[in-house]
Design a protein around this motif. Structure first.
Motif, PDB file in Angstrom:
ATOM      1  N   CYS A 162       0.839  -1.188   0.000  1.00  0.00           N
ATOM      2  CA  CYS A 162       0.000   0.000   0.000  1.00  0.00           C
ATOM      3  C   CYS A 162       0.877   1.242   0.000  1.00  0.00           C
ATOM      4  CB  CYS A 162      -0.905   0.005   1.231  1.00  0.00           C
ATOM      5  SG  CYS A 162      -2.111  -1.335   1.230  1.00  0.00           S
ATOM      6  N   SER A 163       0.313   2.325  -0.491  1.00  0.00           N
ATOM      7  CA  SER A 163       1.044   3.585  -0.577  1.00  0.00           C
ATOM      8  C   SER A 163       1.611   3.984   0.780  1.00  0.00           C
ATOM      9  CB  SER A 163       0.096   4.673  -1.083  1.00  0.00           C
ATOM     10  OG  SER A 163       0.713   5.929  -1.075  1.00  0.00           O
ATOM     11  N   GLY A 164       2.884   4.399   0.785  1.00  0.00           N
ATOM     12  CA  GLY A 164       3.522   4.837   2.007  1.00  0.00           C
ATOM     13  C   GLY A 164       4.207   3.737   2.791  1.00  0.00           C
ATOM     14  N   SER A 165       4.074   2.476   2.346  1.00  0.00           N
ATOM     15  CA  SER A 165       4.733   1.363   3.031  1.00  0.00           C
ATOM     16  C   SER A 165       6.136   1.198   2.463  1.00  0.00           C
ATOM     17  CB  SER A 165       3.932   0.074   2.852  1.00  0.00           C
ATOM     18  OG  SER A 165       2.636   0.209   3.409  1.00  0.00           O
ATOM     19  N   PRO A 166       7.177   1.263   3.301  1.00  0.00           N
ATOM     20  CA  PRO A 166       8.549   1.134   2.787  1.00  0.00           C
ATOM     21  C   PRO A 166       8.843  -0.290   2.327  1.00  0.00           C
ATOM     22  CG  PRO A 166       8.561   1.235   5.178  1.00  0.00           C
ATOM     23  CD  PRO A 166       7.146   1.489   4.754  1.00  0.00           C
ATOM     24  N   VAL A 167       9.602  -0.391   1.247  1.00  0.00           N
ATOM     25  CA  VAL A 167      10.024  -1.681   0.706  1.00  0.00           C
ATOM     26  C   VAL A 167      11.548  -1.663   0.586  1.00  0.00           C
ATOM     27  CG1 VAL A 167       9.882  -3.294  -1.221  1.00  0.00           C
ATOM     28  CG2 VAL A 167       7.880  -1.934  -0.575  1.00  0.00           C
ATOM     29  N   PRO A 168      12.256  -2.599   1.219  1.00  0.00           N
ATOM     30  CA  PRO A 168      13.711  -2.617   1.098  1.00  0.00           C
ATOM     31  C   PRO A 168      14.153  -3.287  -0.200  1.00  0.00           C
ATOM     32  CG  PRO A 168      13.009  -4.353   2.578  1.00  0.00           C
ATOM     33  CD  PRO A 168      11.766  -3.610   2.178  1.00  0.00           C
ATOM     34  N   THR A 181      -0.013   9.053  -7.171  1.00  0.00           N
ATOM     35  CA  THR A 181      -1.210   9.893  -7.244  1.00  0.00           C
ATOM     36  C   THR A 181      -2.368   9.137  -7.872  1.00  0.00           C
ATOM     37  OG1 THR A 181      -0.428  10.762  -9.364  1.00  0.00           O
ATOM     38  CG2 THR A 181       0.155  12.007  -7.391  1.00  0.00           C
ATOM     39  N   ALA A 182      -2.065   8.157  -8.697  1.00  0.00           N
ATOM     40  CA  ALA A 182      -3.116   7.338  -9.290  1.00  0.00           C
ATOM     41  C   ALA A 182      -3.533   6.241  -8.312  1.00  0.00           C
ATOM     42  CB  ALA A 182      -2.632   6.740 -10.597  1.00  0.00           C
ATOM     43  N   ALA A 183      -4.542   5.476  -8.694  1.00  0.00           N
ATOM     44  CA  ALA A 183      -5.018   4.398  -7.828  1.00  0.00           C
ATOM     45  C   ALA A 183      -3.928   3.365  -7.586  1.00  0.00           C
ATOM     46  CB  ALA A 183      -6.247   3.738  -8.444  1.00  0.00           C
ATOM     47  N   THR A 209      16.758  -7.655 -10.625  1.00  0.00           N
ATOM     48  CA  THR A 209      15.773  -6.593 -10.785  1.00  0.00           C
ATOM     49  C   THR A 209      14.693  -6.776  -9.725  1.00  0.00           C
ATOM     50  OG1 THR A 209      14.470  -7.903 -12.378  1.00  0.00           O
ATOM     51  CG2 THR A 209      16.153  -6.401 -13.277  1.00  0.00           C
ATOM     52  N   ARG A 210      13.938  -5.722  -9.470  1.00  0.00           N
ATOM     53  CA  ARG A 210      12.829  -5.838  -8.525  1.00  0.00           C
ATOM     54  C   ARG A 210      11.654  -5.011  -9.019  1.00  0.00           C
ATOM     55  NH1 ARG A 210      12.356  -5.970  -1.986  1.00  0.00           N
ATOM     56  NH2 ARG A 210      10.570  -7.350  -2.076  1.00  0.00           N
ATOM     57  N   LYS A 211      10.452  -5.609  -8.909  1.00  0.00           N
ATOM     58  CA  LYS A 211       9.212  -4.952  -9.303  1.00  0.00           C
ATOM     59  C   LYS A 211       8.355  -4.740  -8.066  1.00  0.00           C
ATOM     60  CE  LYS A 211       4.990  -5.839 -11.963  1.00  0.00           C
ATOM     61  NZ  LYS A 211       4.297  -6.834 -12.815  1.00  0.00           N
ATOM     62  N   ILE A 212       7.872  -3.514  -7.913  1.00  0.00           N
ATOM     63  CA  ILE A 212       7.016  -3.181  -6.774  1.00  0.00           C
ATOM     64  C   ILE A 212       5.726  -2.551  -7.292  1.00  0.00           C
ATOM     65  CG2 ILE A 212       6.834  -1.855  -4.630  1.00  0.00           C
ATOM     66  CD1 ILE A 212       9.888  -1.828  -4.508  1.00  0.00           C
ATOM     67  N   ASP A 213       4.598  -3.158  -6.956  1.00  0.00           N
ATOM     68  CA  ASP A 213       3.282  -2.593  -7.265  1.00  0.00           C
ATOM     69  C   ASP A 213       2.778  -1.875  -6.021  1.00  0.00           C
ATOM     70  OD1 ASP A 213       2.907  -3.526  -9.958  1.00  0.00           O
ATOM     71  OD2 ASP A 213       2.634  -5.535  -9.145  1.00  0.00           O
ATOM     72  N   VAL A 214       2.432  -0.591  -6.182  1.00  0.00           N
ATOM     73  CA  VAL A 214       1.987   0.220  -5.054  1.00  0.00           C
ATOM     74  C   VAL A 214       0.550   0.672  -5.303  1.00  0.00           C
ATOM     75  CG1 VAL A 214       2.444   2.262  -3.648  1.00  0.00           C
ATOM     76  CG2 VAL A 214       4.347   1.021  -4.692  1.00  0.00           C
ATOM     77  N   TYR A 215      -0.328   0.383  -4.320  1.00  0.00           N
ATOM     78  CA  TYR A 215      -1.733   0.775  -4.414  1.00  0.00           C
ATOM     79  C   TYR A 215      -2.005   1.927  -3.458  1.00  0.00           C
ATOM     80  CZ  TYR A 215      -2.751  -3.270  -7.284  1.00  0.00           C
ATOM     81  OH  TYR A 215      -2.776  -4.178  -8.309  1.00  0.00           O
ATOM     82  N   LYS A 216      -2.731   2.911  -3.947  1.00  0.00           N
ATOM     83  CA  LYS A 216      -3.069   4.070  -3.129  1.00  0.00           C
ATOM     84  C   LYS A 216      -3.987   3.647  -1.988  1.00  0.00           C
ATOM     85  CE  LYS A 216      -4.508   8.881  -3.618  1.00  0.00           C
ATOM     86  NZ  LYS A 216      -4.986   9.918  -4.578  1.00  0.00           N
ATOM     87  N   VAL A 217      -3.752   4.168  -0.801  1.00  0.00           N
ATOM     88  CA  VAL A 217      -4.558   3.821   0.358  1.00  0.00           C
ATOM     89  C   VAL A 217      -5.910   4.546   0.255  1.00  0.00           C
ATOM     90  CG1 VAL A 217      -4.722   3.957   2.877  1.00  0.00           C
ATOM     91  CG2 VAL A 217      -2.529   3.472   1.790  1.00  0.00           C
ATOM     92  N   PRO A 218      -7.043   3.828   0.374  1.00  0.00           N
ATOM     93  CA  PRO A 218      -8.359   4.483   0.293  1.00  0.00           C
ATOM     94  C   PRO A 218      -8.611   5.363   1.519  1.00  0.00           C
ATOM     95  CG  PRO A 218      -8.628   2.195   0.924  1.00  0.00           C
ATOM     96  CD  PRO A 218      -7.172   2.367   0.601  1.00  0.00           C
ATOM     97  N   VAL A 219      -9.434   6.387   1.316  1.00  0.00           N
ATOM     98  CA  VAL A 219      -9.815   7.283   2.410  1.00  0.00           C
ATOM     99  C   VAL A 219     -11.252   6.956   2.809  1.00  0.00           C
ATOM    100  CG1 VAL A 219     -10.161   9.682   3.104  1.00  0.00           C
ATOM    101  CG2 VAL A 219      -8.279   9.071   1.572  1.00  0.00           C
ATOM    102  N   ALA A 220     -11.461   6.598   4.079  1.00  0.00           N
ATOM    103  CA  ALA A 220     -12.810   6.268   4.554  1.00  0.00           C
ATOM    104  C   ALA A 220     -13.576   7.551   4.834  1.00  0.00           C
ATOM    105  CB  ALA A 220     -12.723   5.405   5.808  1.00  0.00           C
ATOM    106  N   ASN A 221     -14.539   7.852   4.002  1.00  0.00           N
ATOM    107  CA  ASN A 221     -15.316   9.089   4.121  1.00  0.00           C
ATOM    108  C   ASN A 221     -16.783   8.736   4.015  1.00  0.00           C
ATOM    109  OD1 ASN A 221     -16.519  11.601   3.935  1.00  0.00           O
ATOM    110  ND2 ASN A 221     -14.971  12.423   2.510  1.00  0.00           N
TER     111      ASN A 221
END
Length: 231
Positions: free
Chosen positions: A126-132, A173-175, A200-212
């Motif tokens: 998820c977005s904002g999670s560090p990956v080493p 900024t995208a989903a 090589t390394r591939k990282i898929d990052v998903y934007k964290v949803p906002v509960a509103n």
């Protein structure tokens, strides 16, 4: 008895001196060459002497003609893969009657560094999670590393640890967004550049949803329709 009328002239030439050679470096990267410079002729018959560069694997006999072009005042050996010792012989005068051999210089070989991304498993976060992203380096510390993120070069300088970790923390900024990492260039403290770069390394990052749950409101009656904001 008889006396010969023939006269014999003996010319004494000054000895050759100051025959000194100096390499621009005493160690070269594997498969590269130094430049060995020598002083000009001092003594002998003057004019243009004959130069001969010789080499040895041990610094002692046997000395053999050096590889490549070895008949100039200065010498650049072909790309070196093993340590060698070099000397320069100057021959001057009629029938090369004046001969002098220089000091010996030793050229050692620095091995080429390598670079490897050791964490190669594809990762989803998820977005904002560090990956080493872990990198293993060989060669002389310290290293300068250039890696790529989706083809864009990123510079890391002054790395001291051969096992170092890059912390990746992306906020797309995208989903969702995909980031691909690879090594582009590794140079060690000897100035040697790696020719072996792997991983090589591939990282898929998903934007964290906002509960509103939607805006505050008031209503007349017992029923109200909630209006949550999708994210």
């Amino acid at each position: 008895s008889s006396v010969s009328a023939q006269l014999i002239k003996v010319t004494v030439l000054p000895s050759i001196t100051n025959n000194v050679i100096t390499p621009d470096k005493t160690a070269v990267c594997f498969n590269s060459s130094p430049v060995i410079s020598g002083t000009s002729l001092t003594g002998g018959a003057g004019g243009t002497p004959t130069w001969l560069w010789i080499q040895s694997t041990t610094g002692a006999a046997p000395w053999t003609p050096a590889a490549g072009t070895n008949n100039q005042k200065d010498y650049t050996p072909p790309a070196m893969t093993v340590p060698l010792h070099f000397r320069r012989v100057i021959l001057s005068g009629p029938a090369n009657c004046c001969i002098d051999t220089s000091n010996a210089v030793s050229i050692s070989i620095n091995p080429l560094p390598t670079g490897q991304i050791t964490t190669t498993t594809d990762t989803t976060v998820c977005s904002g999670s560090p990956v080493p992203v872990k990198i293993h380096l060989t060669g002389a510390s310290k290293w300068n590393v250039i890696y790529t993120e989706n083809g864009t070069q990123v510079i890391l300088g002054g790395i001291l640890n051969p096992d170092t970790t890059i912390q990746i923390n992306k906020l797309p900024t995208a989903a969702s967004a995909t980031y691909n990492y690879a090594l582009f260039k590794v140079t060690d403290n000897n100035g040697c550049e790696a020719v072996s770069l792997s991983g090589t390394r591939k990282i898929d990052v998903y934007k964290v949803p906002v509960a509103n749950a939607g805006p505050d409101a008031s209503v007349c009656g017992p029923r109200y329709t909630l209006s949550a904001t999708p994210s």
